[in-house]
Design a protein around this motif. Structure first.
Motif, PDB file in Angstrom:
ATOM      1  N   GLN A 183       0.834  -1.203   0.000  1.00  0.00           N
ATOM      2  CA  GLN A 183       0.000   0.000   0.000  1.00  0.00           C
ATOM      3  C   GLN A 183       0.869   1.254   0.000  1.00  0.00           C
ATOM      4  O   GLN A 183       0.590   2.228  -0.704  1.00  0.00           O
ATOM      5  CB  GLN A 183      -0.916  -0.009   1.226  1.00  0.00           C
ATOM      6  CG  GLN A 183      -1.949  -1.130   1.213  1.00  0.00           C
ATOM      7  CD  GLN A 183      -2.691  -1.261   2.530  1.00  0.00           C
ATOM      8  OE1 GLN A 183      -2.235  -0.778   3.567  1.00  0.00           O
ATOM      9  NE2 GLN A 183      -3.840  -1.925   2.494  1.00  0.00           N
ATOM     10  N   ASN A 184       1.947   1.187   0.776  1.00  0.00           N
ATOM     11  CA  ASN A 184       2.886   2.310   0.844  1.00  0.00           C
ATOM     12  C   ASN A 184       3.533   2.559  -0.505  1.00  0.00           C
ATOM     13  O   ASN A 184       3.661   3.700  -0.959  1.00  0.00           O
ATOM     14  CB  ASN A 184       3.948   2.007   1.908  1.00  0.00           C
ATOM     15  CG  ASN A 184       4.777   3.229   2.272  1.00  0.00           C
ATOM     16  OD1 ASN A 184       4.238   4.329   2.368  1.00  0.00           O
ATOM     17  ND2 ASN A 184       6.063   3.030   2.482  1.00  0.00           N
ATOM     18  N   TYR A 185       3.916   1.451  -1.170  1.00  0.00           N
ATOM     19  CA  TYR A 185       4.575   1.550  -2.479  1.00  0.00           C
ATOM     20  C   TYR A 185       3.633   2.141  -3.522  1.00  0.00           C
ATOM     21  O   TYR A 185       3.999   3.003  -4.320  1.00  0.00           O
ATOM     22  CB  TYR A 185       5.054   0.166  -2.915  1.00  0.00           C
ATOM     23  CG  TYR A 185       5.697   0.151  -4.278  1.00  0.00           C
ATOM     24  CD1 TYR A 185       6.979   0.676  -4.469  1.00  0.00           C
ATOM     25  CD2 TYR A 185       5.037  -0.392  -5.372  1.00  0.00           C
ATOM     26  CE1 TYR A 185       7.581   0.658  -5.719  1.00  0.00           C
ATOM     27  CE2 TYR A 185       5.623  -0.407  -6.623  1.00  0.00           C
ATOM     28  CZ  TYR A 185       6.899   0.114  -6.780  1.00  0.00           C
ATOM     29  OH  TYR A 185       7.479   0.103  -8.021  1.00  0.00           O
ATOM     30  N   LEU A 186       2.371   1.685  -3.524  1.00  0.00           N
ATOM     31  CA  LEU A 186       1.395   2.171  -4.499  1.00  0.00           C
ATOM     32  C   LEU A 186       1.041   3.634  -4.278  1.00  0.00           C
ATOM     33  O   LEU A 186       0.729   4.361  -5.225  1.00  0.00           O
ATOM     34  CB  LEU A 186       0.130   1.307  -4.444  1.00  0.00           C
ATOM     35  CG  LEU A 186       0.293  -0.144  -4.934  1.00  0.00           C
ATOM     36  CD1 LEU A 186      -0.974  -0.940  -4.660  1.00  0.00           C
ATOM     37  CD2 LEU A 186       0.635  -0.173  -6.422  1.00  0.00           C
ATOM     38  N   PHE A 223       7.582   4.089  -3.018  1.00  0.00           N
ATOM     39  CA  PHE A 223       8.739   3.345  -2.526  1.00  0.00           C
ATOM     40  C   PHE A 223       8.379   2.622  -1.233  1.00  0.00           C
ATOM     41  O   PHE A 223       7.344   2.856  -0.615  1.00  0.00           O
ATOM     42  CB  PHE A 223       9.951   4.262  -2.318  1.00  0.00           C
ATOM     43  CG  PHE A 223       9.747   5.316  -1.265  1.00  0.00           C
ATOM     44  CD1 PHE A 223      10.003   5.056   0.071  1.00  0.00           C
ATOM     45  CD2 PHE A 223       9.298   6.592  -1.614  1.00  0.00           C
ATOM     46  CE1 PHE A 223       9.830   6.030   1.039  1.00  0.00           C
ATOM     47  CE2 PHE A 223       9.122   7.574  -0.659  1.00  0.00           C
ATOM     48  CZ  PHE A 223       9.376   7.297   0.679  1.00  0.00           C
ATOM     49  N   GLY A 224       9.253   1.741  -0.825  1.00  0.00           N
ATOM     50  CA  GLY A 224       9.054   0.949   0.375  1.00  0.00           C
ATOM     51  C   GLY A 224      10.124  -0.113   0.436  1.00  0.00           C
ATOM     52  O   GLY A 224      10.915  -0.262  -0.500  1.00  0.00           O
ATOM     53  N   GLN A 225      10.173  -0.849   1.549  1.00  0.00           N
ATOM     54  CA  GLN A 225      11.184  -1.892   1.657  1.00  0.00           C
ATOM     55  C   GLN A 225      10.643  -3.077   2.433  1.00  0.00           C
ATOM     56  O   GLN A 225       9.742  -2.936   3.267  1.00  0.00           O
ATOM     57  CB  GLN A 225      12.460  -1.357   2.317  1.00  0.00           C
ATOM     58  CG  GLN A 225      12.277  -0.885   3.747  1.00  0.00           C
ATOM     59  CD  GLN A 225      13.561  -0.306   4.325  1.00  0.00           C
ATOM     60  OE1 GLN A 225      14.439   0.125   3.578  1.00  0.00           O
ATOM     61  NE2 GLN A 225      13.668  -0.303   5.642  1.00  0.00           N
ATOM     62  N   VAL A 226      11.193  -4.244   2.122  1.00  0.00           N
ATOM     63  CA  VAL A 226      10.845  -5.469   2.831  1.00  0.00           C
ATOM     64  C   VAL A 226      11.908  -5.681   3.893  1.00  0.00           C
ATOM     65  O   VAL A 226      13.099  -5.760   3.580  1.00  0.00           O
ATOM     66  CB  VAL A 226      10.789  -6.672   1.868  1.00  0.00           C
ATOM     67  CG1 VAL A 226      10.423  -7.934   2.629  1.00  0.00           C
ATOM     68  CG2 VAL A 226       9.789  -6.416   0.752  1.00  0.00           C
ATOM     69  N   PHE A 248      11.436  -6.766  -4.783  1.00  0.00           N
ATOM     70  CA  PHE A 248      10.798  -7.955  -4.226  1.00  0.00           C
ATOM     71  C   PHE A 248       9.504  -8.256  -4.975  1.00  0.00           C
ATOM     72  O   PHE A 248       9.237  -9.403  -5.350  1.00  0.00           O
ATOM     73  CB  PHE A 248      10.517  -7.728  -2.735  1.00  0.00           C
ATOM     74  CG  PHE A 248       9.965  -8.941  -2.022  1.00  0.00           C
ATOM     75  CD1 PHE A 248      10.813  -9.924  -1.536  1.00  0.00           C
ATOM     76  CD2 PHE A 248       8.600  -9.095  -1.838  1.00  0.00           C
ATOM     77  CE1 PHE A 248      10.312 -11.045  -0.884  1.00  0.00           C
ATOM     78  CE2 PHE A 248       8.083 -10.202  -1.189  1.00  0.00           C
ATOM     79  CZ  PHE A 248       8.942 -11.176  -0.706  1.00  0.00           C
ATOM     80  N   PHE A 249       8.706  -7.235  -5.222  1.00  0.00           N
ATOM     81  CA  PHE A 249       7.418  -7.389  -5.881  1.00  0.00           C
ATOM     82  C   PHE A 249       7.597  -7.881  -7.322  1.00  0.00           C
ATOM     83  O   PHE A 249       6.923  -8.825  -7.760  1.00  0.00           O
ATOM     84  CB  PHE A 249       6.672  -6.045  -5.870  1.00  0.00           C
ATOM     85  CG  PHE A 249       5.329  -6.087  -6.538  1.00  0.00           C
ATOM     86  CD1 PHE A 249       4.241  -6.667  -5.898  1.00  0.00           C
ATOM     87  CD2 PHE A 249       5.157  -5.548  -7.805  1.00  0.00           C
ATOM     88  CE1 PHE A 249       2.997  -6.708  -6.515  1.00  0.00           C
ATOM     89  CE2 PHE A 249       3.915  -5.580  -8.423  1.00  0.00           C
ATOM     90  CZ  PHE A 249       2.834  -6.166  -7.780  1.00  0.00           C
ATOM     91  N   ILE A 250       8.524  -7.260  -8.066  1.00  0.00           N
ATOM     92  CA  ILE A 250       8.761  -7.667  -9.455  1.00  0.00           C
ATOM     93  C   ILE A 250       9.289  -9.098  -9.517  1.00  0.00           C
ATOM     94  O   ILE A 250       8.922  -9.873 -10.406  1.00  0.00           O
ATOM     95  CB  ILE A 250       9.739  -6.696 -10.144  1.00  0.00           C
ATOM     96  CG1 ILE A 250       9.088  -5.314 -10.292  1.00  0.00           C
ATOM     97  CG2 ILE A 250      10.163  -7.222 -11.507  1.00  0.00           C
ATOM     98  CD1 ILE A 250      10.041  -4.235 -10.763  1.00  0.00           C
TER      99      ILE A 250
END
Length: 462
Positions: A386-389, A393-396, A409-411
C-alpha cells in the motif's frame, strides 16, 4: 572477472550484431576466419592468456589426432586427454601472484576438445583437416563461456554451411534472446538480492522466512540464470543460422531424480554419460560406484569445497535410493514433480552455501519457522505494498540490516509467478504464440523492468 563485452550489455549486443551481419555477407573460409577472430576477441576481453590457452588446446587437439594412425595410438590418445585435463586443473585450482587464474570458459573448451579427440579415436567421426574450422568449433563465442557443450558432429558441420536469411529463423532467434534476457535481468537478478541476503553472514537465529525464501528462490535463480545464458547463446547462434543443442527441458517438472538430471544441463549429462560413466562401466566398475564417481568428479569441477562434494554425494544418493526403493504414488502421482522439486531445492543448500556450517545454519533457521512472525511479515508486506502504491517506494524488512527494495521484491515475485505459469502451459499445452507479438512483449518487459545492476551469470565461475 568482468568483460567490456558483458553478455546482455550494450557492447555485447553491438558486437554480436556486427558479427551476425558479417556472417551473412561473408562466405566460406572468410566467414569462418571472421567468426574465429570475433570469438577470440570476445575471449580476450576477459584475459589475453585465455586466448593463448584456447589456441594451445585447440592446436594440440587438432594436430594430436593426426597421430592416431601410428601403432601407439592408445598412448597418444591418453597423452592428449591428460594434457587437456592438466590445463583444466591448472586454471581451476592453481593460484598465481594476482590470485586465481581466470578459468572462464576453459571447462567448456576442454570438454568439447576431449569429446572431439575421443570421437575421432573411436572412429565415430572423421578428423578435421582445417585448423580454422576446428578452432572456431571450440571457441564459438555465443556458447563459449557456459555452454551448451557441443559435439563436432553437431556444431562443426553447421559452421561450414551456407547461410540464407530466413525471417522465421531470425525471429525465433530474437525471441530466444529476449526471453533469456528477461529471465536473467528481470527475474533472476532480483531473486539474487533475496538469496544473497539469506546466504550472507548466516546465523541459525536469522529470520526464518528469509532463510526459507532464500532456499526456495535459489532453485529458480540458478535455473533462470543458467537457462537464460543458454537461450541467449542459442538465439545469437540462431541469427547466424546455427542451431545449438537444447540444454534444459523443464527440469523442475520431472517425475524422478533421474529424469531431473536428464533435463538439467542436458549437454553435460550427455557428455558425462558418454565419456565418463560408460567407460567406468566398461572397466567392470559397478553402476552405483560409477554414479558416485561421476557426481563427485562433477562436484569437484564446480570447486574444491566440501559443500560441493556434499551436494554431489547427496545427489547421487537420492538417485540410488530412488532406484532401490521405488515409491508407489498411486492416485497422487501428480505430486511427484513437487516432491522431486522439494528434494532438489534442499540439495541446492550446500551448493549455494559458503561452508557446511552455513548450510546447517540455513537449515536450522528455516526449520524454526513460527506462525505468529509469519503473520506479521505478511501484514507488513501488505502495508508496504500500500505504501509503495501510494508514495512509490518501500522496503521489505527481514532484520536490522536485512532489507530489500519492495519494488524489486514485488517484481521478482510477479515475474517468477508468470514464468512458472508460462512454463506449465508451454509444457502441457504446447502454446503457439505469435512470434512478433512475443518479441514486442518481451522487449517491453525488458525495457521497463530490466535490472540495471545485473550480476554476472552464475556458471561463468565454473
Amino acid at each position: 572477472m568482468h568483460s567490456i563485452l558483458q553478455v546482455g550489455g550494450f557492447n555485447y549486443i553491438l558486437f554480436s550484431a556486427i558479427v551476425i551481419a558479417l556472417s551473412f555477407v561473408l562466405k566460406g573460409t572468410a566467414r569462418k576466419f571472421v567468426l574465429l577472430i570475433a570469438s577470440l576477441l570476445f575471449y580476450a576481453t576477459f584475459s589475453w592468456y585465455l586466448v593463448l590457452t584456447v589456441l594451445l588446446l585447440g592446436l594440440a587437439n587438432f594436430y594430436g589426432v593426426k597421430l592416431f594412425h601410428r601403432p601407439n595410438r592408445r598412448s597418444i590418445y591418453w597423452l592428449i586427454i591428460l594434457f587437456n585435463l592438466l590445463i583444466l586443473i591448472l586454471y581451476k585450482y592453481s593460484a598465481n601472484t594476482e590470485g586465481y587464474l581466470i578459468s572462464i570458459g576453459i571447462s567448456f573448451v576442454t570438454f568439447q576438445g576431449i569429446g572431439y579427440v575421443t570421437d575421432v579415436y573411436r572412429n565415430e567421426i572423421k578428423r578435421s583437416n582445417d585448423p580454422v574450422h576446428f578452432l572456431l568449433f571450440i571457441s564459438f563465442f555465443p556458447q563459449l563461456v557456459a555452454g551448451p557443450i557441443e559435439s563436432f558432429k553437431d556444431l562443426g558441420f553447421q559452421l561450414t554451411q551456407k547461410v540464407k536469411f530466413n525471417w522465421d529463423v531470425f525471429s525465433n532467434g530474437l525471441k530466444l534472446i529476449l526471453y533469456g534476457a528477461v529471465l536473467k535481468f528481470v527475474v533472476a537478478d532480483r531473486l539474487a538480492l533475496i538469496v544473497d541476503t539469506a546466504y550472507t553472514d548466516v546465523t541459525s537465529d536469522q529470520n526464518s522466512l528469509l532463510s526459507i525464501l532464500g532456499v526456495f528462490f535459489f532453485s529458480f535463480q540458478i535455473y533462470f540464470d543458467f537457462f537464460a545464458y543458454c537461450l541467449i547463446a542459442a538465439g545469437i547462434a540462431g541469427l547466424m543460422g546455427i542451431q545449438l543443442s537444447q540444454n534444459f527441458n523443464a527440469p523442475y517438472l520431472s517425475n524422478s531424480f533421474q529424469e531431473f538430471w536428464k533435463n538439467w544441463h542436458i549437454t553435460l549429462h550427455v557428455w558425462l554419460k558418454k565419456y565418463l560413466f560408460k567407460p567406468l562401466l566398461s572397466l567392470k566398475i559397478n553402476p552405483v560406484t560409477s554414479l558416485f564417481i561421476v557426481f563427485i568428479l562433477s562436484s569437484l569441477w564446480h570447486g574444491i569445497n566440501l559443500t560441493y562434494v556434499l551436494w554431489g554425494v547427496l545427489s547421487a544418493a537420492v538417485i540410488i535410493i530412488e532406484k532401490k526403493i521405488p515409491l508407489s504414488w498411486g492416485p497422487v502421482r501428480f505430486l511427484k514433480p513437487l516432491f522431486v522439486f522439494a528434494v532438489v531445492t534442499v540439495l541446492w543448500i550446500p551448493f549455494r552455501a559458503q561452508s557446511i556450517d552455513d548450510a546447517l545454519a540455513i537449515i536450522q533457521s528455516a526449520s524454526q519457522i513460527q506462525l505468529a512472525p509469519s503473520k506479521l511479515f505478511i501484514a507488513d508486506l501488505i502495508y508496504q505494498s500500500q505504501n509503495y502504491l501510494s508514495i512509490g517506494f518501500g522496503q521489505v524488512d527481514f532484520g536490522p540490516t536485512q532489507t530489500i527494495s519492495f519494488s524489486d521484491f514485488f517484481i521478482a515475485i510477479i515475474g517468477l509467478s508468470l514464468i512458472i505459469i508460462y512454463e506449465l502451459l508451454n509444457k502441457f499445452l504446447k502454446l503457439r504464440i505469435n512470434k512478433e507479438l512475443t518479441i514486442i512483449i518481451l522487449l517491453g518487459v525488458l525495457v521497463f523492468f530490466g535490472f540495471s545492476e545485473g550480476s554476472q551469470f552464475i556458471y561463468f565461475q565454473f
